[in-house]
Design an enzyme around this catalytic site. Structure first.
Site, PDB file in Angstrom:
ATOM      1  N   ASP A 495     -36.293 -31.746  25.804  1.00  0.00           N
ATOM      2  CA  ASP A 495     -36.736 -33.135  25.764  1.00  0.00           C
ATOM      3  C   ASP A 495     -36.871 -33.683  24.349  1.00  0.00           C
ATOM      4  OD1 ASP A 495     -36.907 -32.473  28.417  1.00  0.00           O
ATOM      5  OD2 ASP A 495     -38.800 -33.495  28.761  1.00  0.00           O
ATOM      6  N   GLU A 565     -29.504 -35.449  31.882  1.00  0.00           N
ATOM      7  CA  GLU A 565     -30.218 -35.254  33.141  1.00  0.00           C
ATOM      8  C   GLU A 565     -30.575 -36.599  33.736  1.00  0.00           C
ATOM      9  OE1 GLU A 565     -34.707 -34.154  32.257  1.00  0.00           O
ATOM     10  OE2 GLU A 565     -33.393 -32.705  31.279  1.00  0.00           O
TER      11      GLU A 565
END
Length: 919
Positions: A495, A565
């Site tokens: 992330d 994603e």
């Protein structure tokens, strides 16, 4: 304590200084003296092929383990690791296994997949807003104690003069290791979920006798670099503590061959290749050793003399500059299966001392080149062997308890290929090597990297131990991954990128280990001062959005750039799967049991999905009504996402569906459910990812054709027909096109049609120059547009709608009974069922669903590969559809066919019978 061997040591990169010898042209590359020595040593041995029969084999220690908590069993390690130790009352298991996995398998604990059973397991921690990996074990948790894993085995009697090695490929998280009453490794050194370990156990092993191995495992703490499930699903109460990968023994002589690697460099025209062969050699003796390192690649043989000092480890290479035989012309290249053949060569590397093989290794290799670049818009674009490739994939999840189910991995990978996806992403949870061996053979790209949301990304809190474990973990994994042609990139973060010092450390390791592929700082767009912009994005959405979103969003998850994603949200398993994990009294309406099987953190309900379904398709009145609408929503959503990224290539360069599969029975983020049942999202994806595909563009009301092959196609015909809800034709248009290789071509815009019903249908067909049908696509649309509320975008989760399209007309479609015939046959180890479905009615048969079960009323036959499913039939239309499945999937039962659909009268028949329709 025994010193560490292969995996946990730092690999040295000093080049072996022995004289190179090309076996194929020996005299040319060696002096007379050293050449004579090599000839002399060669005479003492047989051919390389024969020598490699002596290759050290693995003796797996996977059977007959006993497991117990150290808080229950108070004995010490020297006692527990003694042969004949009394382990009565201990839990029995095979490994790999986690502690909770053991307790579930032997029914000490109830099935955590069913209902809310997981909530009641001892030591469970469930909080919607906090990840269990980031907190301490709850007070009183049985997993705050260490747990013992022990086994007894008889070691091979042969092997006099050999060195015995014990290997662990994955322990979560720390461990004390004992063998025959002796401690061979301490938990302060054996730490790290993703590290591999090797121990010289020669002086402790009893050849030909009973041996006892005991491993005291400690769960990861909140500061440890372990495994986290983030918002995917709950975390088991043991944090997956256990032995989660292989354990095995090997034998060798004084010198071991470790970390074999063949790197490939392709010529500028991709018609030649230069290979470099390397291996780490370790001399475990107390004296210098001189020998011959040999390598063979599909008949190409090279060798060189090597001298190792006492206890020395070094990397030795065969370079193409010194060994001309390693320069290949017209090599077979490895390609992803979607664009070519994933061709593999075989390589064998051995080290001889005095004419005897000390150790050897065999690997497969693919000759290929992966490069990446930033487009003029800053988007990351990958190339394989010089050709652009649009990454279309999905993210992997292992089983929640890391249980290995025979045949499951093969089924997972076969589903990936059946859908036409070319990539699997691994966010942490780096799998066993079998995974990569199979993706190599199948031509499926793999995108591995570290995980988010726990200690792996809390770099500011790292202490010395964590930094060392992170470095050692990366070394362990890169030694495994670098040899696999399917692995095309490495991500140093998920992330977000690591800070400068950590990223620099990671990059240094990649350089030292000669990582042959691109590496990205993270899966997000955040730039670093070390490597700059990543060229990828992680901007969602993860919740339901209407199909038009993907082509109209310009700032977040829409079809531009490389989205690492993203997802159109929940994926509801078919009713038969729901009944396997949701108790009967909770099946309808949606309640807290359903939501327990949604996600965590921001994804604790399926409310956004359900609201979109109710407002576009009409409020669901029952579970069956919800199911038929949910499959339509998911089919439509997955198809739209993959189609959008394909149409926009190479302004769009990649998309990873979040996710491929689930770790447990779930209502969100999968393309097939936990029970391996493909549903609407699976077949929408499969439709979108056809090699040559005709599709609708929601943003421009036009029709496009995507050619995902590297071949031009001339004279293809595109036909579009529009139908009202009552199946009356309202418009048609066609065009003939020439398609460039790897292209997206707009065929035409659709004209406005008067008199359309509010809900209407669009049928697209693509035929090749001979008239053969290449692609067929069926859409349900509304004259009332879906309008996104861009101002109220919810972070990366989703963009809400200001207005909803009206598809409520679908609920008014008359019921249709189909004419169905079926026949089955067996070929080798597979069954093939052919189904002919004909619509004899005057109404459209919408989303025809074919299902094969084990006996009448039984569970789904899985894995199963239907050519098509959830398809629609116009009045009078007939389709022949074939399903293929392993014969073993029947388990001795009969195959029964069920036919149903959105407005289809349900029918059940044997797989070799017929049923009449409305005649």
């Amino acid at each position: 304590m025994v010193g560490f061997g292969k995996y946990c040591r730092i690999a040295l990169i000093g080049v072996g200084l022995g004289m190179p010898v090309d076996v194929a042209a020996q005299a040319k590359h060696s002096s007379a003296r050293k050449g004579d020595l090599l000839n002399e040593e060669s005479k003492r041995s047989s051919s390389l092929k024969s020598e490699l029969r002596e290759e050290s084999s693995k003796t797996f220690l996977h059977k007959d383990w006993q497991v117990q908590s150290s808080c229950e069993g108070k004995a010490s390690g020297d006692k527990i690791s003694a042969a004949g130790f009394g382990a009565s009352g201990w839990h029995r298991t095979d490994i790999p296994a986690t502690v909770v996995g053991v307790l579930v398998t032997d029914k000490t604990y109830p099935d955590p997949n069913y209902g809310t059973n997981l909530k009641n397991l001892p030591g469970i921690y469930i909080a919607d807003n906090r990840v269990f990996a980031n907190v301490d074990m709850p007070a009183g948790s049985p997993f705050a104690c260490s747990w013992w894993f022990r086994t007894e085995f008889t070691a091979p009697a042969d092997g006099a003069g050999k060195i015995e090695w014990l290997h662990f490929n994955g322990i979560n998280y720390r461990a004390n290791i004992w063998l025959n009453g002796q401690k061979i490794a301490d938990a302060k050194d054996v730490a790290g979920t993703y590290r591999t370990f090797e121990f010289n156990i020669t002086k402790f092993l009893k050849r030909g006798e009973r041996n006892a191995l005991a491993v005291e495992v400690f769960a990861p703490g909140k500061a440890d670099l372990g495994i986290t499930w983030v918002d995917w699903n709950p975390t088991p109460p043991d944090k997956n503590m256990g032995i989660w990968k292989e354990v095995f023994l090997t034998q060798s002589g004084a010198v071991t061959v470790r970390n074999p690697f063949v790197s490939t460099k392709l010529g500028s025209n991709y018609k030649s290749a230069a290979l470099t062969v390397a291996a780490d050699l370790q001399n475990s003796s107390d004296h210098a050793v001189r020998g011959v390192l040999r390598a063979e690649i599909d008949g190409i043989k090279v060798g060189q003399l090597v001298q190792l000092g006492a206890g020395e480890t070094k990397t030795v290479r065969f370079s193409p500059a010194k060994f001309a035989a390693l320069k290949l012309t017209q090599p077979h290249l490895w390609w992803p299966y979607t664009v070519g053949e994933p061709y593999l060569y075989s390589a064998k590397i051995s080290f001889e001392v005095a004419g005897r093989v000390s150790d050897s290794a065999a690997i497969s290799l693919g000759i290929r080149e992966v490069t990446s670049e930033l487009t003029d818009k800053g988007f990351r674009l990958f190339k394989i062997n010089g050709r652009k490739i649009l990454i279309r994939g999905a993210a992997w999840a292992p089983d929640l308890l890391f249980r290995w189910v025979p045949g499951r991995l093969d089924a997972d990978l076969s589903y990936v290929r059946d859908m036409g996806l070319n990539t699997i992403r691994l966010e942490g949870r780096l799998d066993r090597e079998e995974f990569y061996e199979k993706t190599d053979r199948l031509g499926i790209l793999v995108m591995p990297g570290w995980t988010c949301c726990d200690a792996w990304e809390r770099w500011k809190d790292w202490h010395a131990d964590q930094r060392e474990i992170a470095a050692a973990s990366l070394k362990s994994q890169i030694h495994i991954l670098r040899q696999h042609p399917s692995v095309f990139v490495w991500l140093n973060g998920s992330d977000g990128p690591p800070p400068v010092d950590v990223e620099s450390m990671y990059l240094s390791i990649l350089r030292d280990l000669e990582w042959p592929n691109p590496a990205l700082s993270s899966a997000s767009a955040t730039a670093t001062t070390v490597t700059g912009g990543s060229g990828v994005k992680m901007t969602g959405p993860y919740e339901y959005v209407p199909p038009v979103y993907w082509l109209t969003d310009k700032d977040a998850g829409g079809a531009h750039g490389y989205n690492t994603e993203t997802s159109p949200g929940p994926a509801i398993p078919p009713r038969e799967s729901l009944e396997r994990f949701i108790p009967k009294d909770h099946l309808w309406p949606i309640d807290e049991v359903w939501n327990f099987h949604a996600g965590k953190e921001r994804f604790t309900t399926i409310n956004v999905f359900a609201d979109g379904l109710n407002r576009r398709y009409g409020r669901a009145s029952s579970l069956d009504d919800f199911e038929r609408k949910a499959q339509a929503v998911t089919y439509d959503g997955q198809r739209a996402m993959f189609e959008a990224y394909a149409r926009n290539k190479y302004n769009s360069t990649g998309v990873i569906q979040w996710m491929l599969n689930n770790a447990w029975p779930s209502l969100i983020w999968h393309l097939y459910d936990y029970y391996m049942v493909p549903a609407g999202g699976y077949y929408g994806t499969k439709k979108a990812c056809e090699p040559v595909h005709v599709q609708y563009s929601y943003d421009t009301n036009s029709v496009a054709v995507v050619n995902s092959t590297y071949a031009a196609l001339a004279g293809v015909k595109v036909t579009a027909k529009i139908y009202n809800l009552d199946a009356s034709e309202k418009g048609t248009k066609d065009a003939t096109l020439d398609l460039a290789p790897d292209s997206s071509t707009t065929a035409f815009e659709l004209q406005k049609v008067e008199g359309l019903s509010k809900t209407y249908f669009l049928r697209l067909q693509l035929q090749d120059g001979t008239g053969k049908l290449v692609s067929d696509n069926f859409y349900w649309l509304s004259t009332k547009a879906d309008v996104l509320d861009w101002k109220n975008k919810q972070d990366t989760v989703y963009t809400p709608q200001a207005e909803f399209g009206d598809l409520t007309g679908l609920a008014t479609l008359p019921e249709v009974k189909l004419d169905v015939t079926s026949s089955s046959k067996t070929e080798a180890t597979k069954n093939i069922t052919r189904v002919t479905v004909k619509n004899l009615d005057n109404s459209i048969a919408f989303m025809v669903h074919l299902r094969a079960t084990r006996n009448k009323g039984g569970t789904d036959i899985t894995p199963i590969f239907w050519e098509d499913n959830y398809f629609s039939l116009l009045p009078g239309e007939q389709r022949d559809v074939t399903a293929t499945y392993p014969s073993s999937a029947l388990a001795g039962d009969s195959a029964v066919l069920e036919v149903e659909g959105f407005n289809i009268a349900k029918q059940t028949l044997e797989a070799d019978t017929a049923t009449g329709g409305n005649q």
